[in-house]
Scaffold this active site. Structure first.
Site, short mmCIF file in Angstrom:
data_model
loop_
_atom_site.label_atom_id
_atom_site.label_comp_id
_atom_site.label_asym_id
_atom_site.label_seq_id
_atom_site.Cartn_x
_atom_site.Cartn_y
_atom_site.Cartn_z
N ASP A 1 -2.77 -2.81 -4.74
CA ASP A 1 -1.97 -3.62 -5.27
C ASP A 1 -0.94 -4.56 -6.34
O ASP A 1 0.34 -4.24 -6.06
CB ASP A 1 -2.35 -5.08 -4.85
CG ASP A 1 -3.03 -5.46 -3.42
OD1 ASP A 1 -2.73 -3.95 -1.93
OD2 ASP A 1 -3.56 -5.77 -2.81
N HIS B 1 -0.13 -11.23 -5.23
CA HIS B 1 0.91 -10.47 -5.03
C HIS B 1 2.15 -11.81 -5.46
O HIS B 1 3.11 -10.98 -6.00
CB HIS B 1 1.37 -10.83 -3.19
CG HIS B 1 0.71 -9.08 -2.94
ND1 HIS B 1 0.15 -8.48 -3.37
CD2 HIS B 1 -0.40 -9.29 -2.09
CE1 HIS B 1 0.00 -7.89 -2.56
NE2 HIS B 1 -0.90 -8.15 -1.35
N HIS C 1 -8.96 -1.99 -5.06
CA HIS C 1 -8.08 -2.45 -4.47
C HIS C 1 -6.70 -2.99 -5.36
O HIS C 1 -5.50 -2.88 -4.78
CB HIS C 1 -9.21 -3.20 -2.76
CG HIS C 1 -7.34 -3.12 -2.12
ND1 HIS C 1 -6.83 -1.93 -0.71
CD2 HIS C 1 -6.64 -3.78 -1.29
CE1 HIS C 1 -6.17 -2.76 -0.55
NE2 HIS C 1 -5.85 -3.56 -0.62
N HIS D 1 1.08 -1.34 -0.15
CA HIS D 1 -0.10 0.33 -0.06
C HIS D 1 1.15 1.53 -0.08
O HIS D 1 0.89 2.28 -0.92
CB HIS D 1 -0.91 -0.49 1.26
CG HIS D 1 -1.73 -1.61 1.50
ND1 HIS D 1 -2.31 -1.03 2.47
CD2 HIS D 1 -2.27 -2.33 0.07
CE1 HIS D 1 -3.55 -3.00 2.51
NE2 HIS D 1 -3.01 -2.84 0.68
#
Length: 356
Positions: free
Chosen positions: A318, A341, A314, A156
């Site tokens: 990321d 991720h 969101h 973030h």
């Protein structure tokens, strides 16, 4: 009638020299002026404006469309191409770690040119560079390690640094970046408060020579593609169980303003059954009602959404944070489907090996 204002008794309502023919026209004129003033005050941030005047972003969006109110052309405040950037002064931010649950904070300090983004301990001088080679794991967050130095849940903050074009910075933390409200807003405010300082040439955006891919198109295991382009755009397809469901969003990055308006406020989220799994793994200890979105099988249970599609926004937040592990801004058209991720860091490693 005699107790009404004189303007109404004259049979018309006058605002800034214009004359409304009837009540509806007068009301529309007042609404346009009211909304425009609040949008200007909040720098055309629709979500922040909606919250300030007591509307949902969706309701405000419909009103803006009805009145034909559109933001001015974006003003690019990011550094010119090839310019390095740091902050003008050191600042401290307090919070709590999302996965550790510990009260923590961070100190940001300026660094000289060619230093890169570095995370350090609060008690020693050791640091770890925010580069893909130091990614320790991507278990529900992006985590770095270099010997004894650990930096957890960096995405973030990295996303805010990406949006503002900060290329040289020291971030001192107690192992985990504080989660704040689950978005990047507080980190953006911190950077604005610290001030941004140009440092000269040496950070040209990374241009692609061909298309790079992770995974297979349409795969339920996730797919990520980066293609040559003149600017950064990110298109994301999210496909999760209801009530989140299938969401898609395309973000064209033009600088901090577009990031703040469209992406920065989108918070991290979790399903209730995922939280139970995280607890068994010793993660998610810092999750609080105000710093993430909690979803059960039917609805969001702890908050009001800032955007109807806050979940997919969101995921873009990321992704932008993970892409900044390249150490430079990226020129590319990025397409993501059901990624996390792990995929993001795999793409960064591909690009690093091929181009850096």
């Amino acid at each position: 009638a005699e107790h009404l204002p004189a303007l109404l008794n004259r049979g018309s309502f006058e605002t800034d020299g214009s004359r409304a023919a009837d009540f509806k026209e007068a009301r529309d004129e007042w609404e346009r002026k009211f909304l425009s003033l609040h949008l200007i005050h909040h720098q055309w941030n629709v979500a922040a404006t909606a919250q300030a005047i007591g509307l949902t972003p969706a309701s405000l969006g419909r009103m803006l469309k009805r009145h034909g109110i559109e933001p001015p052309a974006p003003v690019r405040r990011s550094a010119p191409e090839g310019t390095q950037r740091t902050i003008s002064r050191s600042l401290v931010l307090y919070g709590r770690g999302l996965h550790s649950g510990l009260k923590t904070g961070l100190i940001i300090e300026p660094l000289p040119p060619n230093s890169g983004i570095r995370f350090g301990s609060l008690t020693t001088s050791d640091t770890v560079a925010a580069r893909a080679e130091f990614v320790d794991n991507t278990n529900h967050a992006t985590n770095l390690r270099n010997g004894p130095v650990v930096a957890r849940t960096i995405e973030h903050l990295m996303s805010a640094l990406h949006a503002h074009g900060v290329t040289n910075l020291l971030v001192k933390i107690g192992e985990e970046v504080p989660v704040m409200d689950g978005s990047s807003v507080e980190f953006c405010r911190l950077l604005e408060e610290a001030g941004l300082e140009e440092q000269g040439a040496g950070a040209a955006p990374l241009a692609l020579d061909r298309t790079y891919e992770v995974g297979e198109p349409g795969s339920p295991e996730g797919y990520l593609r980066a293609e040559p382009a003149d600017e950064l755009t990110v298109s994301y397809l999210l496909d999760l169980p209801k009530p989140v469901g299938r969401q898609s969003y395309r973000y064209h990055h033009t600088g901090p303003e577009s990031f703040l308006a469209e992406i920065a406020q989108a918070r991290t989220f979790s399903f209730i059954w995922e939280m139970e799994n995280l607890e068994r793994m010793g993660l998610g200890e810092g999750g609080r009602w105000g710093n993430f979105i909690l979803v059960d099988k039917e609805r969001v249970v702890n908050t009001e959404l800032r955007f109807p599609d806050e979940f997919v926004r969101h995921k873009i937040l990321d992704l932008m944070g993970d892409l900044y592990l390249l150490g430079r801004p990226l020129r590319a058209r990025v397409t993501a489907e059901r990624t996390g991720h792990r995929h993001n860091v795999a793409l960064v490693r591909l690009l690093t090996e091929a181009l850096l």
